[in-house]
Write an enzyme that holds these catalytic residues in place. Sequence first.
Site, PDB file in Angstrom:
ATOM      1  CG  ASP A 247      -2.541   9.232   8.201  1.00 18.88           C
ATOM      2  OD1 ASP A 247      -2.618   8.286   8.743  1.00 18.88           O
ATOM      3  OD2 ASP A 247      -2.880   9.906   6.926  1.00 18.88           O
TER       4      ASP A 247
ATOM      5  CD  GLU B 131      -2.943   0.764   2.430  1.00 14.20           C
ATOM      6  OE1 GLU B 131      -3.065  -0.002   2.992  1.00 14.20           O
ATOM      7  OE2 GLU B 131      -2.816   1.791   2.704  1.00 14.20           O
TER       8      GLU B 131
END
Lengths: 257, 392
Positions: A57, A46
């Site tokens: 995040d 990924e």
Amino acid sequence: MNRIHTLFNKKKDRVLSIYFTAGFPRLEDTLSIMEAIESAGADIIEIGVPYSDPIADGPTIQDSNQIALENGMSLKKLFSQLEGFRDKVQLPVVLMGYLNPIIQYGMEDFCAKCESLGIDGLILPDLPMQQYLDEFKGIFEKHGLSNTFLISPQTSESRIREIDQHSDGFIYMVSSHSITGAKSGISEEQIAYFQRVKEMKLKNPRLIGFGISDADSFQTASEYSNGAIIGSAFIKILKESKNLKTDIKKYIQSVIQ
Amino acid sequence: MIRVDEKGFYGKFGGAYIPEMLHPNIEELKDNYEQIIATEEFQDQFRSLLKDYVGRPTPLYFASRLSEKYAAKIYLKREDLCHTGAHKVNNTIGQIILAKKLGKKRIIAETGAGQHGVATATVCALMGMDCTVYMGELDIQRQRPNVERMKILGATVVPATSGSKTLKDATNEAMRQWINNPVDTHYIIGSVVGPHPYPEMVARFQSVISEEIKSQLLEKEGRENPDLVIACVGGGSNAAGAFYHYYNTPEVRLIAAEAAGLGVSSGKSAATTALGTMGILHGSKTLLMQTDDGQVVEPHSISAGLDYPGIGPVHAHLFDSGRGEFVAVEDEDAMKAGIELSRLEGIIPAIESAHAFHALNMISFKKDDVIVINLSGRGDKDLDTYIKWGGY
Ligand SMILES: Cc1ncc(COP(=O)(O)O)c(C=O)c1O
């Protein structure tokens, strides 16, 4: 049928997907990190497209995004690095990125480019299902790209069913109420959520991510799903590494055992 | 027509581009807010707090010396006289009542100038709710008095240390913390930005400004509609409030003053409509300062409240459709306008609001036009900046 479908047709459990941010730790590390992930025995790669404002995040991935941008990474640069990567890497590859840089590139051009390079799927965390259906589904399908949606402990059963309906490839189960890298260890409450979703018998495979970091958490996640995604913990390894190839191998093998 | 559609768009701008983790929160809000604010119970509480706690209606003051100087009839909508010193409290009162009705226990907020942070900390004290405010590290330095006020009010102030360390980064941090605490926490956004339904909800709470202007102007001038309304735009909440009841009255010109920082082409600016292109920021599709690669550009303005690389979707639509007129005011000119208002009228404006006053020098209007300037806040928080700038 892309490489993601092929993978899940063969392998139903302990699937390991590894996330890294393109352009981190150094601008030109992309391909060697991909090769190292493959040779260490992971199943999916990924690649994160760095963004200035990654709102889902935590500090570790915020940092890797910022450093990658300072190193000069961009979507165009990433695509040029990926030119011809299929000669060297066989694993399914998924791009993960926030919507804005992709929209500036142009969704149609972006998807066409992904297809021509041999990318298999996309994870766009700030693209909600409705917008995907209204604006982009046709484009994704035309270019053979799997779209992965996220679900979280708060996602209702009916919405999980709907997401399952419109997913193709795998579903990304966010392990807790959290941004990436925020928590470690897996609680009873999380287990109950994993179990609840497992019992729904969805048509798509599920991978559990956020807070998976080692052999133990990988094992637990795998008991309730088809495998797991490791991001922040892997970024930490890259950050501290003096020899990427050996450290990546050592780390991934310690997780898979 | 300037109106939000049921998907949360104003023309091409708006929507809710959010991670799935926030979907339940946004849905909960969207499904409930209109119904809750339409109840008599909500309206009674909202109106009575605005009156007795905030001090509304705020005066519409005829500024005679300023009018003389610019040869127009200039009225100031005195949001600076609101409790806590700016318009921001109109919105926080509305949202805290809503949060209570939704059964939330904790409040989080972002702040730039600290006015929204103070207004949030204030209503949290009032309602006995736990409050955490995210604020860019740079803004913590330049708006120190407001940081102290938030602490006295019992709020926790958490520095945002990423990026430009200003409002954008504080907003990122608040969104992350909402993802981390989705169940018991309400996020009070401070401007007409963010995913649908925030922009419209905040505009509705702020629309009390133009509601009052209408009746006050009728009393003073025998007409509800001024020729022009001028307001500064960071995210755009005071402007949205001042424009709201005039959106669909084309004879009223709507003037939005953005912050040009050191100059529109200096690379140190926050003039979003001049420099921005369509993009996605903080959950909505809007105009946004960004690189070709879609990375958000770090803005600059001397005023922390306007130091933001985007603009609320309704303003992007006002700009795009031509309904609004946008001017970009440089730091230096805003400071001069702030001093001018201080000396002509005895009112020290917030530096954000001072941008709106300089617009008088940038647009043309007819002699004796009736102009309403939204004086969004007072300058107490900005004394350091004024002193440094003018050597007082
Ligand atoms: C006095 C004042 N005016 C204006 C603004 C800008 O916000 P908005 O554009 O949402 O009115 C702020 C923000 O902090 C402010 O404190």
